[in-house]
Design an enzyme around this catalytic site. Structure first.
Site, PDB file in Angstrom:
ATOM      1  N   LYS A  83       1.978  -1.731   3.017  1.00  0.00           N
ATOM      2  CA  LYS A  83       2.518  -1.289   1.724  1.00  0.00           C
ATOM      3  C   LYS A  83       1.359  -1.121   0.752  1.00  0.00           C
ATOM      4  O   LYS A  83       0.789  -2.104   0.276  1.00  0.00           O
ATOM      5  CB  LYS A  83       3.526  -2.309   1.201  1.00  0.00           C
ATOM      6  CG  LYS A  83       4.239  -1.889  -0.071  1.00  0.00           C
ATOM      7  CD  LYS A  83       5.326  -2.907  -0.418  1.00  0.00           C
ATOM      8  CE  LYS A  83       6.090  -2.512  -1.669  1.00  0.00           C
ATOM      9  NZ  LYS A  83       5.266  -2.609  -2.883  1.00  0.00           N
ATOM     10  N   ASP A 138       2.695  -9.213 -11.044  1.00  0.00           N
ATOM     11  CA  ASP A 138       3.778  -8.793 -10.149  1.00  0.00           C
ATOM     12  C   ASP A 138       4.632  -9.981  -9.721  1.00  0.00           C
ATOM     13  O   ASP A 138       5.859  -9.882  -9.612  1.00  0.00           O
ATOM     14  CB  ASP A 138       3.204  -8.111  -8.903  1.00  0.00           C
ATOM     15  CG  ASP A 138       2.659  -6.719  -9.204  1.00  0.00           C
ATOM     16  OD1 ASP A 138       2.823  -6.260 -10.348  1.00  0.00           O
ATOM     17  OD2 ASP A 138       2.073  -6.108  -8.305  1.00  0.00           O
TER      18      ASP A 138
END
Length: 758
Positions: free
Chosen positions: A132, A46
Site C-alpha cells: 500500500k 495517521d
C-alpha cells in the site's frame, strides 16, 4: 491507543451524551480530513486519525439510528479544492476498508471465502497481495490511447483536474504503447516520491536554508497541487498504477492479468505484488514486507489484499464507501505527533555536537520514544522547530527517531527558540567548527572529554567494529565515567565529569581474559551506577547506587564478577583476532567506516604498512587512489595518525595482542580486479558483510548503488529497487549460486548464465 483496543460504547450511555460525542467526532474528523486531503498539512498523525475514525465506526455500529447521511463513514477521501477545476470520474473511486490486526485480515478473508454466491458459482479464489503506497491517489483517463485528463480522488465521485501537473511526471506515458487498449479507460494509481529521492531533495532544501518537506506522502500531494506545473516538474515524482475504473471491452479475467496488460501499454506497474492461494500465504506476504518495508523504492503504510478474479469482485460488490472484495492491512504507525518539551545536545565520538529533542513519550513503530535527533543547528532552524511545539516524529524500523517538523496550526505563542550552547556540556571546552566553513560544531577536547571517550568505547564494541556483544553503551559509560550526583543522569546522553576505571580506549583490551595483569579488572569492583529501587515489580521513583560489574557481597558469598562481566572479558579476548578492517573502524577515525577500512586493509594488509604509507611523500594522492577512500578520507587518516596519543592506542592494542595484520590467503585469485559489484537483498548463506569481504579480497569494489558502471548485481530475497534498476540497465544479475561461481572462477564462470532478474 490502537483502534482494536477501543472499548465498545456503553449501550446505557444517555442519548444526549452519545449524540454530543458523535457530533464532536464527526466535526473533528471532517476538520482533519480537510487538512490532510485539501491542505496537505495534517494536524494529527495517521494513527491518531485512525483511532478517531474507528471510534466513530464503533458508535455507528452500536447505534445505527444515530448515523447521519453526511457521516464521514459514508464519504470517500476529502473535498475538491476550489483552486482546481472539478472533474467527475467516469466510475467512482472507492476507499478501502482498513484493518489493524492479522486476526482482522483472517476474519475478512474467511468471510469472503465463505460467501454463498461464490460457492454456488464455483469460483476459484485467489488473493492478489500488493504493498500500500503512501502517496496520492490519481485517476488517469485515456481516450484512444492518449492521456486526456488526470484527476485526484477528491470525494470519490468528483476530483480535482491536475492534468498539467501530472504531465510533468516522465514515467507516465502520454500515449499508450502496444495494442488492444480500450477506446476509453480510467487507470488508477498512486503518485509518490521515492525514499532516496525524498531524502536527497530535503537535504538540498536544508542546504539552501529552506524548510524541508514533512514526509513523502504530503510532499507528493503538495507537488501535484502546485499552481505552476514548472514547480511540480522540479519534484522527483513517480507513479505506480494498480487498477482500472471504466474499462469497457477490456479482455482480462483477473486483476493480475490487467497488470500485465498495463505493463505492455507502457504504464508503470509496481513490482511489489504477488498472487497467492491461501490466507496463510497472505499473512506471510504481510510479514515479509513488514520486515523489509524500508528496502522498497517508496514508503508504504500497509498491504492491500484483493480477490484476483473480476467476476468474484463483481459478485461481492461494494458498500457505499468501500469494495467488499479488498481490504487494507495497516502496519503500526511510523509517524506520530507528540510534544517537544526541550532541545538539548549530545557530543559524539568525534566531538560533533548534535541537538536532540526531548519529547513526551509516545509509541511509534512498536517502541516508546522520548528522544529524537535534530542533526545540527542549521537543521533545527530550517525545520522551524521551536521548544514547546507539537511535532511530527518519525521512526522507521530500526532507524534513529527523527523530528520531521512542527505542526504549525497548533502553536499558541508559548513556544521558544533553541539556542546552541557555546561550551561542551560534558567537559566545558569552548565549541567550534573543526575547520572554516563546517556546519557542525565540535568539542576539540577529544582526548579528555568524558562523553567522547564513552562514545568511542561504545563504538569499538559495535557491530561495525569489533562486534563485542557485552560492550554496549551502558557498559561503556560505566567503564569511562563516574555515576554523578544526579540519578537522572545515569545512562543519559550527557555524561557527568569522570573519571572511570578506563581513561583511554587504549586500556580496553587490558580487560581481556588473556591479560595476565588483572589490576584493571579488579578496579571494576568499585564501579557503581544508579538503579531505581523497585517494589513488587514496580518502580518507586527512588534510586540507589549499586555495583555494575561485580555482584553485591552477602554474608554467604563474596563479591565477584557477574556472568555478563566474565562474558565481556571473554569477548574482548576473542575480539583480538578480528580482521584488520575492524580494528581500523574501532579507532573512531572521522569519515572512516567499514567500506574505507576494508579497502585500506585489502590494499596494505597490515597496520605497519598503513602507517608507513601515511608517512611516505605523496601519501595523500596515493591513498586517495585506493578504491573506496578518496581525498577526504585520505586527509582524515593522515591527520589522525599524526597525533601521538592516537598512536599510543594502536601500540597499546598491539601490545595486548590485537591482530594488526591480516593473514594472506595466497590461493585467492584477484578475479574481480576493477569490477563494481552490488549485493542486495538477503542471501541464503552469505551475510552482507561476508559477501562484501569476498568481493574486496578478490580485487572488486563492493558498491552500494547500481549504475551503468556496475558489473554485476548479486540479488537475494527482497532485493528491491536495486534489482529493478539492474534489470532496467541490462546489468547481469546473479543469485547466490552464480555469485559463488563468480568468486571461484571470475566472469568467465558466469558468462551466459540465465539472469534471474529478467
Amino acid at each position: 491507543m490502537q483502534p482494536d483496543t477501543l472499548q465498545t460504547p456503553d449501550a446505557d450511555v444517555p442519548d444526549e451524551a452519545l449524540r454530543q460525542e458523535y457530533q464532536e467526532l464527526t466535526e473533528t474528523i471532517r476538520k482533519h480530513r480537510a487538512a490532510y486531503y485539501n491542505d496537505d498539512a495534517p494536524l494529527i498523525s495517521d494513527a491518531e486519525f485512525d483511532v478517531l475514525y474507528s471510534r466513530l465506526e464503533l458508535i455507528e455500529a452500536r447505534h445505527p439510528a444515530i448515523v447521519a447521511n453526511d457521516s464521514p463513514t459514508q464519504e470517500v477521501g476529502g473535498e475538491v479544492s476550489a483552486a482546481f477545476a472539478p472533474v467527475e470520474h467516469l466510475s467512482r473511486m472507492y476507499s478501502l476498508e482498513d484493518v489493524f490486526s492479522l486476526d482482522e485480515v483472517t476474519a475478512w478473508g474467511e468471510k469472503t471465502a465463505a460467501n454463498a454466491a461464490l460457492r454456488a458459482a464455483g469460483h476459484e479464489l485467489k488473493w492478489l497481495c500488493e504493498v500500500k503506497i503512501d502517496g496520492l491517489a490519481v485517476n488517469l483517463l485515456y481516450r484512444d490511447g492518449k492521456l486526456v485528463r488526470a484527476a485526484t480522488r477528491g470525494d470519490g465521485t468528483t476530483g480535482e483536474d491536475v492534468t498539467h501537473n501530472v504531465l510533468t511526471i516522465k514515467t507516465i506515458p502520454t500515449q499508450l504503447a502496444g495494442e488492444n487498449w480500450p477506446a476509453e479507460v480510467e487507470v488508477r494509481g498512486e503518485i509518490f516520491i521515492p525514499s532516496v529521492d525524498f531524502a536527497a531533495y530535503n537535504e538540498a532544501l536544508i542546504t539552501a536554508g529552506k524548510a524541508p518537506l514533512a514526509n513523502p506522502r504530503n510532499a507528493a500531494a503538495g507537488s501535484i497541487r502546485q499552481k505552476d506545473p514548472s514547480e511540480t516538474a522540479k519534484r522527483p515524482l513517480k507513479m505506480f498504477v494498480h487498477g482500472f475504473g471504466v474499462r469497457a471491452g477490456l479482455a482480462a479475467a483477473t486483476q493480475s492479468e490487467t497488470y500485465q496488460l498495463m505493463e505492455s501499454w507502457g504504464l508503470p506497474v509496481s513490482p511489489y505484488f504477488k498472487v497467492v492461494d491461501t490466507l496463510d500465504e497472505v499473512l506471510g506476504f504481510i510479514a515479509h514486507n513488514g520486515e523489509h518495508r524500508h528496502d522498497l523504492l517508496h514508503e508504504i503504510d500497509g498491504i492491500v489484499v484483493k480477490t484476483d478474479s473480476f467476476e468474484i469482485q463483481r459478485n461481492l460488490g461494494n458498500t457505499s464507501r468501500v469494495p467488499r472484495w479488498a481490504v487494507a492491512y495497516k502496519y503500526p504507525p511510523e509517524e506520530v505527533n507528540t510534544k517537544l518539551i526541550d532541545i538539548q545536545v549530545q557530543v559524539g565520538r568525534t566531538g560533533r555536537v548534535t541537538p536532540f529533542g526531548i519529547m513526551e513519550p509516545v509509541l511509534v513503530a512498536g517502541s516508546t520514544v522520548s528522544r529524537a535527533t535534530l542533526h545540527n543547528q542549521d537543521v533545527v532552524k530550517a525545520k522551524g522547530v521551536l521548544i514547546g511545539d507539537t511535532v511530527i516524529l518519525r521512526k522507521a524500523g530500526d532507524v534513529i527517531p527523527e523530528i520531521v517538523g512542527p505542526v504549525l496550526p497548533l502553536r499558541d505563542g508559548s513556544e521558544r527558540e533553541f539556542v546552541m550552547p557555546t561550551h561542551c556540556p560534558s567537559c566545558g571546552t569552548a565549541l567550534a567548527p573543526a575547520k572554516e566553513g563546517d556546519v557542525d560544531i565540535r568539542c576539540p577536547n577529544a582526548r579528555s572529554c568524558p562523553i567522547q571517550l564513552t562514545e568511542r568505547v561504545d563504538h569499538l564494541g559495535g557491530r561495525g567494529a569489533f562486534d563485542i556483544e557485552a560492550l554496549g553503551y551502558e557498559a561503556a559509560q560505566a567503564l569511562t565515567v563516574g555515576p554523578g550526583d544526579d540519578p537522572a543522569e545515569n545512562g543519559g546522553i550527557i555524561a557527568p565529569a569522570g573519571p572511570g576505571p578506563i581513561t583511554s580506549e587504549a586500556q580496553i583490551f587490558d580487560l581481556a581474559a588473556g591479560n595476565p595483569d588483572d589490576t584493571l579488572r579488579r578496579s571494576l569492583a568499585e564501579v557503581q551506577v544508579w538503579r531505581e529501587i523497585r517494589s513488587k515489580g514496580a518502580g518507586t521513583g527512588k534510586f540507589a547506587l549499586v555495583p555494575y560489574f561485580y555482584s553485591k557481597a552477602t554474608a554467604k558469598k563474596e563479591s565477584g564478577p557477574t556472568k555478563t562481566t566474565l562474558k565481556l572479558f571473554d569477548e574482548l579476548e576473542k575480539a583480538k583476532t578480528k580482521p584488520l578492517w575492524r580494528v581500523l573502524v574501532g579507532l573512531s577515525i572521522r569519515h572512516v567506516g567499514p567500506t574505507a577500512s576494508r579497502a585500506m586493509a585489502t590494499r596494505y594488509g597490515s597496520m605497519d604498512k598503513i602507517i608507513d604509507a601515511l608517512e611516505t611523500e605523496g601519501a595523500r594522492e596515493a591513498l586517495a587512489e585506493v578504491d573506496g577512500v578518496g581525498t577526504i578520507i585520505a586527509d582524515a587518516l593522515i591527520e589522525w595518525f599524526s597525533i601521538d596519543w592516537h598512536l599510543e592506542i594502536v601500540r597499546a592494542w598491539a601490545a595486548a595482542g590485537v591482530a594488526m595484520e591480516d593473514e594472506q590467503d595466497e590461493s585467492i585469485v584477484k578475479h574481480l580486479e576493477g569490477m563494481s559489484i552490488v549485493v542486495t537483498g538477503t542471501l541464503p548463506t552469505y551475510s552482507r558483510d561476508a559477501a562484501k569481504e569476498a568481493i574486496i579480497i578478490r580485487g572488486g569494489k563492493a558498491a552500494g548503488s547500481v549504475s551503468k558502471n556496475t558489473a554485476y548485481v548479486v540479488a537475494g530475497e527482497a532485493a528491491g529497487s536495486k534489482l529493478d534498476k539492474a534489470v532496467s540497465l541490462g546489468i547481469q544479475v546473479l543469485d547466490e549460486e552464480g555469485f559463488v561461481l563468480l568468486l571461484e572462477g571470475g566472469p568467465e564462470a558466469v558468462e551466459g548464465r540465465p539472469n534471474p532478474g529478467a
